[in-house]
Design a protein around this motif. Structure first.
Motif, mmCIF file in Angstrom:
data_model
loop_
_atom_site.group_PDB
_atom_site.id
_atom_site.type_symbol
_atom_site.label_atom_id
_atom_site.label_comp_id
_atom_site.label_asym_id
_atom_site.label_seq_id
_atom_site.Cartn_x
_atom_site.Cartn_y
_atom_site.Cartn_z
ATOM 1 N N SER A 295 89.284 -37.059 73.966
ATOM 2 C CA SER A 295 90.559 -37.072 75.532
ATOM 3 C C SER A 295 92.134 -37.001 74.468
ATOM 4 C CB SER A 295 90.616 -37.611 76.351
ATOM 5 O OG SER A 295 89.186 -37.501 77.031
ATOM 6 N N ARG A 303 94.032 -40.594 79.017
ATOM 7 C CA ARG A 303 92.961 -40.641 79.877
ATOM 8 C C ARG A 303 92.213 -39.900 79.653
ATOM 9 N NH1 ARG A 303 89.515 -41.513 82.863
ATOM 10 N NH2 ARG A 303 89.232 -42.833 85.077
ATOM 11 N N GLY A 304 92.198 -38.330 79.986
ATOM 12 C CA GLY A 304 91.343 -37.820 80.649
ATOM 13 C C GLY A 304 90.886 -38.302 82.192
ATOM 14 N N THR A 305 89.957 -37.089 82.417
ATOM 15 C CA THR A 305 89.112 -38.193 83.239
ATOM 16 C C THR A 305 87.453 -38.013 83.586
ATOM 17 O OG1 THR A 305 87.687 -35.687 82.871
ATOM 18 C CG2 THR A 305 89.329 -34.867 84.075
ATOM 19 N N GLY A 306 87.156 -38.975 84.584
ATOM 20 C CA GLY A 306 85.342 -39.402 84.378
ATOM 21 C C GLY A 306 85.944 -41.429 84.511
ATOM 22 N N THR A 314 90.728 -47.558 84.199
ATOM 23 C CA THR A 314 89.879 -46.497 85.302
ATOM 24 C C THR A 314 90.779 -45.357 86.429
ATOM 25 O OG1 THR A 314 89.045 -48.071 86.992
ATOM 26 C CG2 THR A 314 87.812 -47.285 84.116
ATOM 27 N N SER A 317 96.006 -42.137 86.212
ATOM 28 C CA SER A 317 95.453 -40.628 86.484
ATOM 29 C C SER A 317 95.290 -39.634 85.228
ATOM 30 C CB SER A 317 97.119 -39.607 87.327
ATOM 31 O OG SER A 317 97.712 -39.755 86.624
ATOM 32 N N PRO A 318 94.417 -38.481 85.207
ATOM 33 C CA PRO A 318 93.537 -38.033 84.337
ATOM 34 C C PRO A 318 94.646 -37.741 82.965
ATOM 35 C CG PRO A 318 92.995 -37.078 86.004
ATOM 36 C CD PRO A 318 93.525 -37.989 86.564
#
Length: 370
Positions: A295, A303-306, A314, A317-318
């Motif tokens: 990422s 941060r990215g997703t998941g 956690t 935001s992505p």
């Protein structure tokens, strides 16, 4: 943080949190130097280690904007010495692009020092040494975080393009630090700041990727006059906040435009797809974590997703982006919430403890901001 300091996880630190540019928290916690009883202060100056890379990335982005190079420019077209002196060992170096360096996909060696640490103060000598080193992976295909080589090369690319006859340090001041009013940030620790500098103390045992001595050597190498575009800056939480705010505001702060919104949009878009960051394979296996998805944007960590381990928490935001350095420093911007977080700490943690610490602090910050 107070609880962590009481438990001797680390010694102290300075944290700054702002929402839409308004500072809601700027506090010093614990000690700057536990051994002498020196309490932390908000104007403490810290070695920020690899957070330095984000300054170098911005200078490269400025060179893009001025048409001096592009993300797909080949490194050897700007720094031909990267090929090395032995034409039979060039291998795939001709394929390495500037974007490969910025996304840690160049296949360079993971060593933190191509020369003995104190010899790396001379950027030109560092570049010559890198030219004689072979790639360890095909460029563009794998992500493996480069502690030194990628951003040493990017620093030299800045000198040869944006620099226009200036040293890296002078370019850094002229193009970034001075316009932003970052008066407490330097490449290399000034001797006359010794009363404000936070000593570098390793709070982890030997046997990890970096040893405690590696951390101490890094601070020693980042002395006044040294040019280490990958790890050499010292700064304060307030100065790093100004840098982060410039990014959050689309490249402008206080009437000074550093970057265009288009550059920041490109730099904060994940460029590494689903590739994992192989630099962390060992710790992932030891901790039974999910594979460490890279990422990485065009220079900035994302941060990215998941739901997985991440320095930026956690709950962010992505599109959250930022940077971090050697078990002690971090900043991030959550553009969805207009949230800026900076934390610089005394006492360098090991990788797993550092990630858990900043993931926890980041989640607490995002929750408080909501």
């Amino acid at each position: 943080m107070t609880s962590d300091v009481a438990d001797d996880l680390y010694d102290g630190g300075v944290v700054l949190v702002a929402r839409d540019g308004e500072i809601g928290l700027h506090e010093a916690v614990g000690y700057s130097d536990r051994s002498t009883g020196r309490l932390a202060a908000t104007n403490d100056v810290f070695w920020i280690f690899s957070t330095t890379k984000q300054f170098t990335n911005v200078l490269v982005l400025k060179a893009f904007e001025q048409g001096l190079l592009s993300p797909i420019t080949k490194v050897v077209d700007v720094v031909p010495e990267f090929r090395g002196s032995d034409r039979f060992r060039v291998g795939a170096k001709d394929r390495v692009s500037v974007a490969d360096l910025m996304t840690h996909r160049a296949g360079t060696s993971p060593t933190p020092w191509p020369l003995p640490p104190m010899e790396c103060a001379d950027l030109s000598r560092t570049i010559t040494a890198i030219g004689e080193m072979d790639l360890v992976a095909p460029p563009g295909e794998r992500v493996s975080y480069s502690p030194c080589l990628a951003h040493a090369l990017l620093g030299e690319i800045v000198v040869r393009t944006l620099g226009k006859g200036r040293s890296f340090t002078q370019t850094l001041h002229d193009e970034l630090l001075d316009p932003l009013g970052m008066t407490d940030t330097r490449m290399g620790a000034p001797k006359d700041w010794s009363d404000r500098l936070v000593p570098v103390v390793a709070k982890f045992p030997p046997g990890q990727f970096f040893s405690p001595q590696d951390i101490i050597d890094t601070a020693s190498a980042a002395h006044e006059g040294a040019e280490l575009p990958w790890v050499g800056c010292v700064s304060t939480a307030a100065d790093l906040f100004r840098f982060a705010e410039m990014l959050r505001r689309g490249g402008e702060l206080g009437g000074e435009r550093i970057l265009s919104p288009a550059s920041i949009a490109m730099a904060t878009t994940v460029q590494t797809g689903d590739l994992i960051n192989e630099r962390y394979n060992r710790i992932v296996a030891e901790k039974h974590w999910q594979p460490w998805r890279a990422s990485i944007g065009l220079g900035f960590m994302m941060r990215g997703t998941g739901l997985r381990q991440t320095f930026f928490g956690t709950m962010s935001s992505p599109g959250t982006f930022g940077g971090y350095g050697a078990g002690s420093s971090q900043f991030f911007v959550d553009p969805e919430r207009e949230l800026t977080f900076v934390c610089l700490t005394a006492g360098v943690l090991g990788e797993a403890e550092n990630l858990h610490r900043f993931q926890t602090l980041s989640d607490m910050t995002v929750a408080a901001a909501n």
